[in-house]
Design an enzyme around this catalytic site. Structure first.
Site, PDB file in Angstrom:
ATOM      1  N   LYS A 105     -29.977 -33.435  -1.559  1.00 10.70           N
ATOM      2  CA  LYS A 105     -30.198 -33.306  -0.114  1.00 10.70           C
ATOM      3  C   LYS A 105     -31.370 -34.137   0.382  1.00 10.70           C
ATOM      4  O   LYS A 105     -31.370 -34.615   1.516  1.00 10.70           O
ATOM      5  CB  LYS A 105     -30.431 -31.840   0.245  1.00 10.70           C
ATOM      6  CG  LYS A 105     -29.228 -30.937   0.010  1.00 10.70           C
ATOM      7  CD  LYS A 105     -28.131 -31.195   1.022  1.00 10.70           C
ATOM      8  CE  LYS A 105     -26.985 -30.196   0.903  1.00 10.70           C
ATOM      9  NZ  LYS A 105     -25.853 -30.558   1.779  1.00 10.70           N
ATOM     10  N   GLU A 127     -29.525 -26.619   9.636  1.00  9.22           N
ATOM     11  CA  GLU A 127     -28.807 -25.437   9.190  1.00  9.22           C
ATOM     12  C   GLU A 127     -28.816 -25.455   7.667  1.00  9.22           C
ATOM     13  O   GLU A 127     -28.954 -26.508   7.057  1.00  9.22           O
ATOM     14  CB  GLU A 127     -27.357 -25.489   9.674  1.00  9.22           C
ATOM     15  CG  GLU A 127     -26.425 -26.356   8.819  1.00  9.22           C
ATOM     16  CD  GLU A 127     -26.779 -27.834   8.793  1.00  9.22           C
ATOM     17  OE1 GLU A 127     -27.423 -28.302   9.753  1.00  9.22           O
ATOM     18  OE2 GLU A 127     -26.440 -28.523   7.812  1.00  9.22           O
ATOM     19  N   SER A 394     -25.325 -32.265  -8.578  1.00 10.51           N
ATOM     20  CA  SER A 394     -25.957 -32.417  -7.266  1.00 10.51           C
ATOM     21  C   SER A 394     -27.226 -31.593  -7.085  1.00 10.51           C
ATOM     22  O   SER A 394     -28.062 -31.920  -6.255  1.00 10.51           O
ATOM     23  CB  SER A 394     -24.955 -32.046  -6.168  1.00 10.51           C
ATOM     24  OG  SER A 394     -24.453 -30.746  -6.401  1.00 10.51           O
TER      25      SER A 394
END
Lengths: 418, 270
Positions: A105, A127, A394
């Site tokens: 991210k 969010e 990830s």
């Protein structure tokens, strides 16, 4: 492992995916379905990011942050003891879990935070489902001196309490959302309401490849570094391209990030893995590709889990990060054209794969990433010992310890060790 | 100024203009507190002076709505309201003497099929549709279907809209233009947004279409204030609030009373 999702009228894999003819459209998907109040902000953002992507001041600064803050390039790790359970195929992991804040991210968020500053805005909102995007946004806001508000469904704040604490420690305001299913989609609704109200000084740092144009394209671009690095690294390691690239798909940002550079490589299968939850037949899942019904949610046309009237259905996954009823529009397009395949893994399969990686390789993956691992076990058996699989790991699993400890019975309902 | 058409909301807006006043546009969601009561409520609006009724369809993800409408919509959905009920509500509003338009988020239209939705709406006596999350660039199918059925297509403009956007949006609109008075979601506010008069002026610079102003109007004085500079005054949350936490009969009486106050307000504006 569940069978590959049926795909309709797949062209030959050799056929390259044509460039989308309209900006913001991926075939029939994408677009900009938003309140008019947001259109100027989306146009401003689109212009700012296009200029920035060509401006060495921006690209150099981003590269510097990747090197000195995120820890890029992330490494490749070959996992032979895990691979022994995957038919003996070679399995290599792209270690986005080793990035600062523990997931892919941060790639996107640092870039969007730089854009926020360039646009002269002073506040970022975001969010978050599992909390990784919220933590990354809170981190970048702290780094750049921006105000930060993060919306998170009440259900998710409970299952990811530690990440809520991390965001607050980093100075962000975390607002639990009680509406609807109180999960990720409702957090996005609330973030969009905030954005409509405060768009003059606020940038909405959307966390995945969904939403109105330019978000799907922009977020993909900011994550494509994953695939660029991985492609070079795997060539160096194995002397050839992988047979398949596997990634989990919630909104789909880590998957688009690693897929994008491989799209022109016809011989490389791109495999996205969705949340099968309790099993697609139970209705408690987030396998959007399994039903493949087009619809509009949060500003984009894509596949959407909806009832016969068009109301969004509630989803379920053991992993908060994949618990989303729609999917990035470029994934819908990749599925329709046959360039990518989509499978799903059930909660049970995911937890088994999660534990297997922990015990065979000493790596605790995020539950999202464990979906990709679950699919890899089956895929490896299909490919056999000659196969070479690249998996995007990830995120790391620290945030999921509570869920895992409960699942495996290491803690009781009060959270005390058994 | 002769932008009103012979169909859709044109006749009622023209009649209000003849009377030298703004129109009152009243919003309620279908299905709250339950479907039968909501159908009666739609009629109550027209019976008490609303000129146009905005029939709202509850949606699972209403990004433009504030807490009051959101709560009503959530409860209506939980009780099983469906898109079919919209068309019954349109007919009920019409029976009450007002001109009905539907306000709906786009996926509910897409799912039914745009052409079928438009045909059903026209058959029920609807004058058109307000689409809070659809901009003209994505509205090709709807523009064709609304042309075919003579339906108004009411797009939104906002204080953030650039002159180029105002031109694009109003060129695609028919019936009236919905100007959101403030940046933000629906909900009664203490004061009408200071940006509203300037926005209306900017809209008038690019179109002859009537301009309705909404978001934040809750009482007679505010209705009069907005009627001073707009062609239509749009009220939603304040009306919905009359039905919250009340027995149906009591709620309908309160709804009628507020509608009469607002109708008086729009007559005081000029």
């Amino acid at each position: 492992m569940t069978a590959e999702r049926p795909t309709s009228e797949q062209p030959t894999p050799e056929q390259p995916v044509p460039a989308p003819p309209v900006p913001g459209r991926f075939g029939a998907y994408g677009g900009r379905y938003v309140p008019e109040a947001l259109v100027p902000a989306l146009e401003e953002l689109d212009e700012a990011r296009q200029k920035a992507q060509l401006d060495p001041d921006f690209t150099d600064e981003l590269a510097r942050l990747h090197r000195t803050y995120t820890g890029r390039p992330s490494i490749l790790t070959e996992v032979p003891r895990f691979a022994a359970h995957a038919g003996g195929a070679r399995v290599v992991l792209k270690r986005e879990d080793l990035n600062h804040t523990g997931s892919h991210k941060i790639n996107n968020v640092l870039a969007q935070a730089l854009l926020t500053v360039r646009m002269g805005k002073r506040r970022m909102i975001a969010e978050t489902g599992a909390g990784q995007h919220g933590v990354a946004t809170a981190t970048a806001a702290a780094l750049m001196g921006l105000e930060c508000t993060v919306y998170m469904g009440r259900v998710d704040t409970e299952r990811q309490a530690l990440n809520v604490a991390r965001m607050r420690i980093l100075g962000a305001e975390v607002i639990p959302v009680e509406h609807g299913s109180a999960t990720l989609k409702d957090a996005i609704n609330e973030a969009m309401r905030d954005w409509v109200t405060n768009v003059g000084h606020t940038h909405y740092c959307l966390g995945t490849v969904t939403g109105p144009h330019p978000f799907p394209e922009m977020v993909r671009d900011f994550h494509q570094i994953i695939g660029e690095e991985a492609r070079e690294q795997v060539l160096e390691l194995a002397g050839r391209l992988p047979d398949a690239v596997v990634a989990c798909v919630g909104g789909g940002s880590n998957a688009m990030g690693i897929f994008h550079r491989f799209v022109p490589d016809d011989g490389v299968r791109l495999i996205g893995v969705e949340a099968g939850g309790d099993g697609v037949e139970t209705g408690r899942h987030a396998a959007r590709m399994a039903t493949a019904e087009p619809g509009v949610l949060h500003g984009a046309m894509s596949y959407l889990m909806q009832d016969r009237w068009g109301q969004t259905l509630e989803t379920h996954s053991v992993s908060a990060g994949l618990d989303y009823p729609s999917v990035g529009p470029e994934h819908a397009h990749l599925r329709d054209t046959g360039r990518a395949e989509y499978r799903y893994a059930t909660d049970e399969q995911v937890m088994d794969a999660f534990r297997l990686l922990c015990r065979t390789e000493g790596i605790i993956p995020a539950l999202e990433s464990a979906h990709a691992l679950a699919a890899t076990l089956d895929l490896g058996r299909e490919l056999g010992p000659d196969g070479l699989i690249l998996v995007n790991l990830s995120g790391r699993g620290d945030k999921d310890m509570h869920t895992a400890a409960e699942w495996f019975g290491y803690v009781d309902e009060e959270g005390n060790a058994r | 100024m002769s932008a009103t058409t012979a169909t859709g909301t044109g006749p009622v807006l023209a009649a209000c203009r003849e009377e030298g006043r703004a129109a009152l546009v009243a919003y309620l969601p279908v299905g709250y507190p339950d479907v039968p009561t909501s159908l009666r409520a739609m009629a109550v609006l027209g019976e008490n002076g609303a000129d146009i009724v905005e029939v709202g369809m509850p949606y699972s993800d209403p990004v433009m709505d504030g807490p009051v409408i959101q709560r009503a919509a959530t409860e209506a959905l939980a009780k099983g309201v469906t898109v079919d009920d919209v068309f019954a509500a349109v007919a009920a509003a019409s029976e009450g003497g007002a001109t009905p338009v539907v306000m709906t988020y786009w996926n509910l239209v897409l799912r039914r099929g745009v052409a079928r939705y438009a045909a059903d709406l026209a058959a029920a006596g609807g004058a058109g549709m307000i689409t809070p999350d659809l901009v003209p660039e994505e509205a090709g199918e709807w523009i064709a279907a609304s042309d075919e059925h003579g339906l108004d297509r009411v797009f939104l403009v906002a204080p953030s809209s650039t002159p180029e956007r105002l031109a694009t949006v109003t060129a695609a609109s028919r019936g009236f233009v919905y100007a959101t008075a403030v940046m933000g979601v629906t909900g009664a506010r203490g004061a009408v947004g200071a940006e509203a008069p300037a926005l209306v002026e900017r809209v008038r610079a690019v179109t002859d279409l009537p301009v309705g102003v909404g978001l934040g109007v809750s009482d007679r004085a505010q209705a009069a204030q907005v009627a001073g500079f707009a062609d239509a005054v749009i009220v939603g949350s304040a009306l919905v609030a009359q039905l919250l936490d009340r027995e149906p009969e009591e709620g309908l009486a309160a709804l009628g009373a507020l509608t009469r106050e607002l109708a008086a307000g729009v007559r005081e504006g000029r």
